[in-house]
Design an enzyme around this catalytic site. Structure first.
Site, PDB file in Angstrom:
ATOM      1  N   ASP A 343      69.623  56.799  24.861  1.00 38.34           N
ATOM      2  CA  ASP A 343      68.377  57.426  24.448  1.00 38.34           C
ATOM      3  C   ASP A 343      67.436  57.413  25.651  1.00 38.34           C
ATOM      4  O   ASP A 343      67.591  56.594  26.555  1.00 38.34           O
ATOM      5  CB  ASP A 343      67.779  56.626  23.288  1.00 38.34           C
ATOM      6  N   THR A 345      63.586  57.705  25.569  1.00 35.20           N
ATOM      7  CA  THR A 345      62.322  56.992  25.382  1.00 35.20           C
ATOM      8  C   THR A 345      62.567  55.532  25.001  1.00 35.20           C
ATOM      9  O   THR A 345      63.208  55.239  23.997  1.00 35.20           O
ATOM     10  CB  THR A 345      61.475  57.670  24.288  1.00 35.20           C
ATOM     11  N   ASP A 548      67.204  52.399  20.452  1.00 36.25           N
ATOM     12  CA  ASP A 548      66.218  51.474  19.918  1.00 36.25           C
ATOM     13  C   ASP A 548      66.510  51.052  18.486  1.00 36.25           C
ATOM     14  O   ASP A 548      65.785  50.248  17.918  1.00 36.25           O
ATOM     15  CB  ASP A 548      64.802  52.070  19.994  1.00 36.25           C
TER      16      ASP A 548
END
Length: 655
Positions: A343, A345, A548
């Site tokens: 990912d 971010t 995340d």
């Protein structure tokens, strides 16, 4: 060797990790003295038998009736062999035919045919080998016992305005805990007051102490190296990060890898097959001693222990370095990873966007653009809203009251009313869908936003009523270590590194170019990331997904290995991810994959050692020259060799 798989817990009823044994006079410093009592007594009896034989000149073996020297050898066999026989009987009650039964049959048979020395030697060598094996296995489990030892026993709390020293288990949630230099933090929580440094190596594997001040998180079991801290207790007892880590490592070290499960199944068939073959061989040849020797040299001890000892050592090394691996299956799968999906971010970037550009259109001012953008974002909880508001306040702009109305448009931006004025802050698509999309200033703003995106910024166009004010740009900067971490992944054997992000393609491409990623899939919803993982797997790739754990949950679950970063503060990440990297650093990612590859390499080496040893001993028996005692000596040496080979994993890998 009485148990083919080393176990972590000695008290299954309590589920408590076995504490490291203590005591003096411990053989080679690995076990307490009591572990060496039986082998020691047996060795003394063998020595006395040899001495008596030398003094009397009578043979110690092969007599029709046992003499005094022979009786001493039988005594040695009984002393060292009784626990082996008891273990064999217990195993048979559970319909398990193990190594203990092979040794017991060989020992009893040797005594019956008058080979007293062979019986004594086999049982004594087996007992010595078992003691050494137990001690060296303890060392491979040192990571868990070290974690257990870091659990603090006392805490200093503020109650009724006074300091009280209590047991760490008696701290109540919400209490204020004082942490002084040189003491261990007894709870998970946040710093209420004070400044200091905390050594978090036991939790995150980070060797440099972390500076802590108001609002920063702290974890139970870490050590204060300077400064006085007042901590608000939030996680106590079994709810601390340390307790979760201990549970995770305990479960992981007991979990079996596919290769290990295969070896266990193999051993269940192999051992009884050896007994049958030895009986057949003895009947056909009439050589009982040769049949008993085959029993001894065919013991699969090194083979059945070769995999679990490597897994225990590999997972233990990972725990020391702040990498929690869920179990042997995930360790083995991680060694095959050839594609890593990340990912953007919060993984490749810091996850903390900042305002980088305020670009007014002709006739407008910077302050005007920023002011109205901040007023629209005052009540928004979008990650891009806070940096806009913070920048406006830093410039001393008066934002006034909160907007009368603010509506988020998913995937577009925000619509707000402030002081009767209509404000929009959104992307190019939002402006194209508006009533003023055909105006020259709108087209100019879209071009300006496109140029901002090409420079790696996330652009948002600001409008007031029917006018376009300008463009603001925000950027979530790449992590300082991101480029080096991507290079390290490729060096560790990863063929392809892929970025999966919901951000705009141009922003994603700019970040990818900066950190060295070639393949980018941008503008993805969670389902889109899931589809990309499935597409990679359809091409035969073994995929690790790093994210995340929130928007990336479907992709993390469907990937061959799901990896979370910065899991020290997240109970969910520790419990659910296949690999939890405790510190929030990309550098640990390649390190975890290298550890997995090292561990699987050691597993394969151990299997080769075990098979070659059995093959050479079998050849030696058939060609003549390998006795029961020599076979047992070589067998024990091979067991220790695979353990020592696995213990190499406990050393930190070279970078």
């Amino acid at each position: 060797m009485t148990s083919p798989t080393p176990t972590l817990r000695e008290e299954e009823t309590t589920g408590t990790p076995a504490a490291p044994e203590r005591g003096g006079g411990a053989g080679p410093g690995l076990l307490p003295a009591r572990a060496w009592v039986r082998p020691g007594i047996a060795a003394v009896l063998i020595g006395l038998s040899w001495l008596l034989d030398a003094l009397t000149g009578s043979p110690a073996t092969g007599s029709v009736l046992p003499g005094p020297a022979d009786l001493l050898m039988v005594g040695a066999a009984l002393v060292s062999g009784t626990p082996i026989l008891i273990a064999a009987v217990r195993a048979l009650r559970h319909r398990v035919i193990g190594i203990d039964l092979l040794v017991s049959i060989a020992t009893i048979g040797a005594i019956v045919i008058g080979e007293y020395w062979e019986a004594a030697a086999v049982t004594t060598l087996f007992a010595i080998g078992h003691a050494l094996e137990k001690g060296t296995l303890q060392r491979t489990r040192r990571a868990l016992t070290d974690l257990v030892s870091t659990a603090p026993e006392q805490a200093v709390v503020l109650r009724d305005g006074t300091e009280q020293t209590i047991a760490a288990t008696e701290v109540r949630q919400g209490e204020q805990v004082l942490v002084r230099p040189g003491t261990r933090v007894p709870v998970d929580g946040h710093v209420l007051a004070g400044r200091g440094a905390i050594d978090e190596a036991g939790i995150t594997g980070e060797s440099v102490p972390a500076e802590k001040s108001e609002g920063d998180p702290v974890y139970a079991g870490t050590v204060a190296t300077g400064g006085l801290l007042t901590v608000l207790a939030e996680g106590i007892g079994a709810d601390t990060t340390l307790a979760r880590i201990i549970r995770r490592v305990e479960e992981a070290q007991d979990a079996k890898a596919p290769t290990q499960a295969f070896m266990d199944r193999f051993a269940r068939w192999y051992t009884p097959a050896i007994i049958v073959l030895s009986v057949v061989f003895g009947v056909l040849t009439g050589d009982v001693e040769l049949a008993l020797t085959l029993l001894v040299i065919s013991c699969p001890g090194a083979l059945v222990i070769s995999i679990p000892v490597a897994i225990v050592a590999g997972i233990g090394r990972g725990a020391r370095d702040g990498m929690l691996i869920k179990g042997g299956e995930h360790l083995e799968t991680s060694a095959r990873i050839d594609t890593v999906a990340l990912d953007k971010t919060g993984t490749l970037t810091t996850g903390r966007p900042v305002l980088t550009d305020v670009l007014p259109l002709p006739g407008r001012t910077r302050e005007e653009v920023l002011l109205w953008a901040a007023r629209a974002e005052l009540t928004s909880d979008h990650p891009l809203a806070a940096p806009v508001v913070q920048a406006a306040r830093a410039d001393g702009l008066d934002l006034g009251q909160i907007p009368e109305q603010a509506d988020a448009v998913v995937g577009r931006g925000v619509l707000a009313r402030h002081g009767g004025r209509a404000i929009t802050v959104g992307n190019q698509a939002m402006l194209r869908e508006s009533d003023i999309a055909d105006r020259p200033e709108a087209r100019e703003a879209i071009d300006l936003a496109d140029e901002t995106a090409r420079r790696g910024r996330t652009p948002m166009i600001v409008t007031l009523d029917d006018s376009v004010l300008g463009v603001i740009g925000l950027a979530d900067t790449p992590r300082a270590e991101a480029a080096d971490a991507i290079t390290a992944l490729r060096r560790s054997g990863v063929r392809e590194v892929v970025m999966l992000t919901g951000d705009q393609p141009r922003v994603a491409q700019a970040v990818a170019a900066e950190v060295g990623i070639d393949t980018v899939h941008a503008g993805l919803l969670p389902e889109g990331k899931l589809d990309q993982i499935a597409a990679l797997q359809a091409r035969g790739r073994t995929v690790a997904m790093v994210g995340d754990g929130v928007n990336d949950a479907p992709a993390l679950a469907s990937a061959d290995i799901g990896i979370s970063m910065g899991a020290a503060g997240s109970a969910v990440a520790i419990e659910t991810s296949d690999i939890a990297l405790m510190r929030d650093s990309l550098s640990a990612l390649a390190q975890s994959l290298r550890l997995a590859r090292r561990t699987v390499a050691v597993m394969r080496q151990n299997i080769v050692i075990a098979l070659v040893t059995v093959g050479m001993l079998l050849l030696g028996v058939l060609l003549g020259g390998v006795t029961m005692s020599l076979g047992m000596l070589v067998h024990e040496a091979s067991v220790l060799l695979v353990i020592v080979n696995a213990m190499r994993l406990l050393r930190p890998a070279r970078r």
